[in-house]
Write a protein that holds these residues in place. Structure first.
Motif, PDB file in Angstrom:
ATOM      1  N   SER A   8       0.832  -1.197   0.000  1.00 40.58           N
ATOM      2  CA  SER A   8       0.000   0.000   0.000  1.00 40.58           C
ATOM      3  C   SER A   8       0.867   1.247   0.000  1.00 40.58           C
ATOM      4  CB  SER A   8      -0.904  -0.004   1.236  1.00 40.58           C
ATOM      5  OG  SER A   8      -0.116   0.007   2.402  1.00 40.58           O
ATOM      6  N   PRO A   9       0.324   2.372  -0.446  1.00 36.79           N
ATOM      7  CA  PRO A   9       1.076   3.621  -0.453  1.00 36.79           C
ATOM      8  C   PRO A   9       1.520   4.001   0.954  1.00 36.79           C
ATOM      9  CG  PRO A   9      -0.922   3.809  -1.766  1.00 36.79           C
ATOM     10  CD  PRO A   9      -1.009   2.529  -1.024  1.00 36.79           C
ATOM     11  N   PRO A  10       2.665   4.684   1.098  1.00 34.83           N
ATOM     12  CA  PRO A  10       3.158   5.062   2.426  1.00 34.83           C
ATOM     13  C   PRO A  10       2.138   5.831   3.258  1.00 34.83           C
ATOM     14  CG  PRO A  10       4.846   5.435   0.772  1.00 34.83           C
ATOM     15  CD  PRO A  10       3.600   5.074   0.030  1.00 34.83           C
ATOM     16  N   ALA A  11       1.374   6.718   2.618  1.00 30.71           N
ATOM     17  CA  ALA A  11       0.405   7.515   3.369  1.00 30.71           C
ATOM     18  C   ALA A  11      -0.608   6.631   4.073  1.00 30.71           C
ATOM     19  CB  ALA A  11      -0.311   8.490   2.432  1.00 30.71           C
ATOM     20  N   VAL A  12      -1.041   5.568   3.420  1.00 29.26           N
ATOM     21  CA  VAL A  12      -2.013   4.648   4.021  1.00 29.26           C
ATOM     22  C   VAL A  12      -1.362   3.844   5.133  1.00 29.26           C
ATOM     23  CG1 VAL A  12      -3.490   2.651   3.585  1.00 29.26           C
ATOM     24  CG2 VAL A  12      -3.422   4.528   1.944  1.00 29.26           C
ATOM     25  N   ARG A  13      -0.126   3.409   4.911  1.00 32.00           N
ATOM     26  CA  ARG A  13       0.547   2.590   5.913  1.00 32.00           C
ATOM     27  C   ARG A  13       0.793   3.364   7.206  1.00 32.00           C
ATOM     28  NH1 ARG A  13       5.533   1.286   4.384  1.00 32.00           N
ATOM     29  NH2 ARG A  13       5.588   2.286   2.344  1.00 32.00           N
ATOM     30  N   TRP A  14       0.898   4.674   7.128  1.00 33.77           N
ATOM     31  CA  TRP A  14       1.125   5.493   8.316  1.00 33.77           C
ATOM     32  C   TRP A  14      -0.163   6.030   8.930  1.00 33.77           C
ATOM     33  CZ3 TRP A  14       5.366   6.625  11.231  1.00 33.77           C
ATOM     34  CH2 TRP A  14       6.603   6.211  10.738  1.00 33.77           C
ATOM     35  N   ALA A  15      -1.254   6.012   8.185  1.00 34.65           N
ATOM     36  CA  ALA A  15      -2.486   6.676   8.631  1.00 34.65           C
ATOM     37  C   ALA A  15      -3.020   6.177   9.976  1.00 34.65           C
ATOM     38  CB  ALA A  15      -3.561   6.568   7.543  1.00 34.65           C
ATOM     39  N   PRO A  16      -3.160   4.855  10.198  1.00 31.35           N
ATOM     40  CA  PRO A  16      -3.705   4.415  11.491  1.00 31.35           C
ATOM     41  C   PRO A  16      -2.854   4.860  12.675  1.00 31.35           C
ATOM     42  CG  PRO A  16      -3.713   2.615   9.910  1.00 31.35           C
ATOM     43  CD  PRO A  16      -2.905   3.707   9.312  1.00 31.35           C
ATOM     44  N   ALA A  17      -1.541   4.757  12.533  1.00 31.14           N
ATOM     45  CA  ALA A  17      -0.650   5.161  13.623  1.00 31.14           C
ATOM     46  C   ALA A  17      -0.765   6.656  13.889  1.00 31.14           C
ATOM     47  CB  ALA A  17       0.794   4.800  13.283  1.00 31.14           C
ATOM     48  N   LEU A  18      -0.885   7.450  12.831  1.00 33.40           N
ATOM     49  CA  LEU A  18      -0.986   8.896  13.018  1.00 33.40           C
ATOM     50  C   LEU A  18      -2.317   9.270  13.670  1.00 33.40           C
ATOM     51  CD1 LEU A  18       0.586  10.209   9.682  1.00 33.40           C
ATOM     52  CD2 LEU A  18       1.623  10.147  11.958  1.00 33.40           C
ATOM     53  N   CYS A  19      -3.406   8.635  13.243  1.00 37.64           N
ATOM     54  CA  CYS A  19      -4.708   8.932  13.844  1.00 37.64           C
ATOM     55  C   CYS A  19      -4.743   8.528  15.309  1.00 37.64           C
ATOM     56  CB  CYS A  19      -5.823   8.215  13.075  1.00 37.64           C
ATOM     57  SG  CYS A  19      -6.141   8.870  11.425  1.00 37.64           S
ATOM     58  N   TYR A  20      -4.310   7.291  15.567  1.00 41.09           N
ATOM     59  CA  TYR A  20      -4.338   6.823  16.958  1.00 41.09           C
ATOM     60  C   TYR A  20      -3.326   7.585  17.810  1.00 41.09           C
ATOM     61  CZ  TYR A  20      -4.185   3.849  21.053  1.00 41.09           C
ATOM     62  OH  TYR A  20      -4.234   3.396  22.349  1.00 41.09           O
ATOM     63  N   GLY A  21      -2.137   7.803  17.281  1.00 45.99           N
ATOM     64  CA  GLY A  21      -1.115   8.532  18.029  1.00 45.99           C
ATOM     65  C   GLY A  21      -1.534   9.947  18.362  1.00 45.99           C
ATOM     66  N   ALA A  22      -2.221  10.612  17.431  1.00 51.64           N
ATOM     67  CA  ALA A  22      -2.713  11.965  17.713  1.00 51.64           C
ATOM     68  C   ALA A  22      -3.753  11.926  18.828  1.00 51.64           C
ATOM     69  CB  ALA A  22      -3.318  12.570  16.448  1.00 51.64           C
ATOM     70  N   GLY A  23      -4.616  10.896  18.804  1.00 47.48           N
ATOM     71  CA  GLY A  23      -5.601  10.758  19.870  1.00 47.48           C
ATOM     72  C   GLY A  23      -4.946  10.524  21.216  1.00 47.48           C
ATOM     73  N   VAL A  24      -3.886   9.718  21.243  1.00 49.07           N
ATOM     74  CA  VAL A  24      -3.159   9.457  22.477  1.00 49.07           C
ATOM     75  C   VAL A  24      -2.530  10.741  23.008  1.00 49.07           C
ATOM     76  CG1 VAL A  24      -1.109   8.319  23.421  1.00 49.07           C
ATOM     77  CG2 VAL A  24      -2.724   7.033  22.008  1.00 49.07           C
ATOM     78  N   THR A  25      -1.954  11.534  22.119  1.00 42.74           N
ATOM     79  CA  THR A  25      -1.363  12.810  22.529  1.00 42.74           C
ATOM     80  C   THR A  25      -2.418  13.710  23.163  1.00 42.74           C
ATOM     81  OG1 THR A  25       0.278  12.659  20.750  1.00 42.74           O
ATOM     82  CG2 THR A  25      -0.080  14.826  21.745  1.00 42.74           C
ATOM     83  N   LEU A  26      -3.599  13.754  22.547  1.00 41.78           N
ATOM     84  CA  LEU A  26      -4.682  14.583  23.100  1.00 41.78           C
ATOM     85  C   LEU A  26      -5.182  14.020  24.428  1.00 41.78           C
ATOM     86  CD1 LEU A  26      -6.768  15.441  19.901  1.00 41.78           C
ATOM     87  CD2 LEU A  26      -5.120  16.872  21.122  1.00 41.78           C
ATOM     88  N   ASP A  27      -5.019  12.707  24.638  1.00 42.98           N
ATOM     89  CA  ASP A  27      -5.441  12.105  25.901  1.00 42.98           C
ATOM     90  C   ASP A  27      -4.652  12.697  27.058  1.00 42.98           C
ATOM     91  OD1 ASP A  27      -6.738  10.423  27.680  1.00 42.98           O
ATOM     92  OD2 ASP A  27      -5.285   8.821  27.428  1.00 42.98           O
ATOM     93  N   PHE A  28      -3.386  12.957  26.833  1.00 42.00           N
ATOM     94  CA  PHE A  28      -2.573  13.573  27.880  1.00 42.00           C
ATOM     95  C   PHE A  28      -2.894  15.062  28.027  1.00 42.00           C
ATOM     96  CE2 PHE A  28       0.001   9.933  26.489  1.00 42.00           C
ATOM     97  CZ  PHE A  28       0.178   9.304  27.710  1.00 42.00           C
TER      98      PHE A  28
END
Length: 261
Positions: free
Chosen positions: A111-131
């Motif tokens: 899959s394209p790099p953007a797709v391969r990184w998308a779940p981690a970026l979405c979840y990681g951003a949510g984790v950052t906002l959790d703090f």
């Protein structure tokens, strides 16, 4: 009904409406992103799962908005928490768009790099906002019952969808889903005891519960990225998950009176 009450209800309704509009934006923007990066069929699958999860986020807020002053829904810390829910919903859609199912633009089978990184970026951003949301609530002295409900609900949502995506993508072993199941088993167990009239005590204070949750969030984020090979992530996941599962068992034994808190 006082003017203040009318104003608060309007603010609460505006927060729910704004969340619904933001959810629609996530759905449309995410569909466009996935369709451009992969195929429309993949984007349609993503939108189906993400759309259902977005409906849960909006519905949960709408149902619980009266659990506090309605205006609390528009408080900045709660808006941050709601954003977390939207990000986790966006990550959920990749459950049905695993990288092996979508060939890249040059037909490499990946899959394209953007797709391969998308779940981690979405979840990681949510984790950052959790703090950020809890700290913001304490700093502005706007800790509210609604905020607590939203925080717990979206923490659970994140711990459900992100590991599922990780397993579907081959980034996490299926045994790691025991962490997601543990939350529901714990709640089901305590609810069963209450229905049978058996005592359920208060959850004891713990110095390790929150750090372990933070560890799991950080580990899941890293596991979802394409940085490390699955051969490294899988055995690490089986080691990392053990302390958190042990904490769930300890908490259940404590609230059921089988163990001193």
């Amino acid at each position: 009904m006082s003017g203040g009450t009318v104003r608060e209800r309007r603010l609460g309704a505006a927060a729910v409406t704004g969340t619904a509009v933001a959810a629609a934006g996530v759905a449309v923007g995410g569909w466009t992103f996935v369709a451009d990066a992969t195929t429309r069929a993949a984007a349609n699958r993503w939108a189906l799962v993400t759309g259902a999860t977005l409906c849960y986020v909006v519905g949960f807020l709408a149902y619980h908005v009266d659990a506090d002053r309605p205006a609390a829904a528009a408080a900045p810390p709660n808006l941050v928490t709601i954003t977390r829910g939207l990000l986790y919903a966006a990550a959920a859609g990749f459950l049905v768009v695993p990288p092996s199912s979508v060939a890249g633009p040059v037909g490499t089978g990946a899959s394209p790099p953007a797709v391969r990184w998308a779940p981690a970026l979405c979840y990681g951003a949510g984790v950052t906002l959790d703090f950020a949301d809890g700290r913001l609530a304490r700093r502005t002295e706007r800790t509210t019952p609604l905020g607590t409900k939203l925080d717990h609900a979206f923490d659970t949502l994140g711990f459900l969808v992100a590991p599922l995506v990780g397993v579907a993508w081959g980034r996490l072993p299926s045994a790691y889903l025991s962490l997601s199941a543990a939350r529901y088993v714990y709640r089901a167990g305590t609810a069963w005891r209450r229905r049978r009239g058996r005592p359920v005590g208060d959850l004891p204070e713990s110095r390790v519960r929150r750090p372990l949750a933070a560890l799991q969030m950080a580990f899941i984020t890293v596991a979802l990225t394409p940085l490390l090979p699955a051969a490294v992530v899988h055995p690490a996941a089986l080691v990392v998950v053990v302390p958190s599962l042990a904490t769930f068992v300890r908490d259940y034994l404590a609230v059921t009176g089988r163990l001193d808190g």
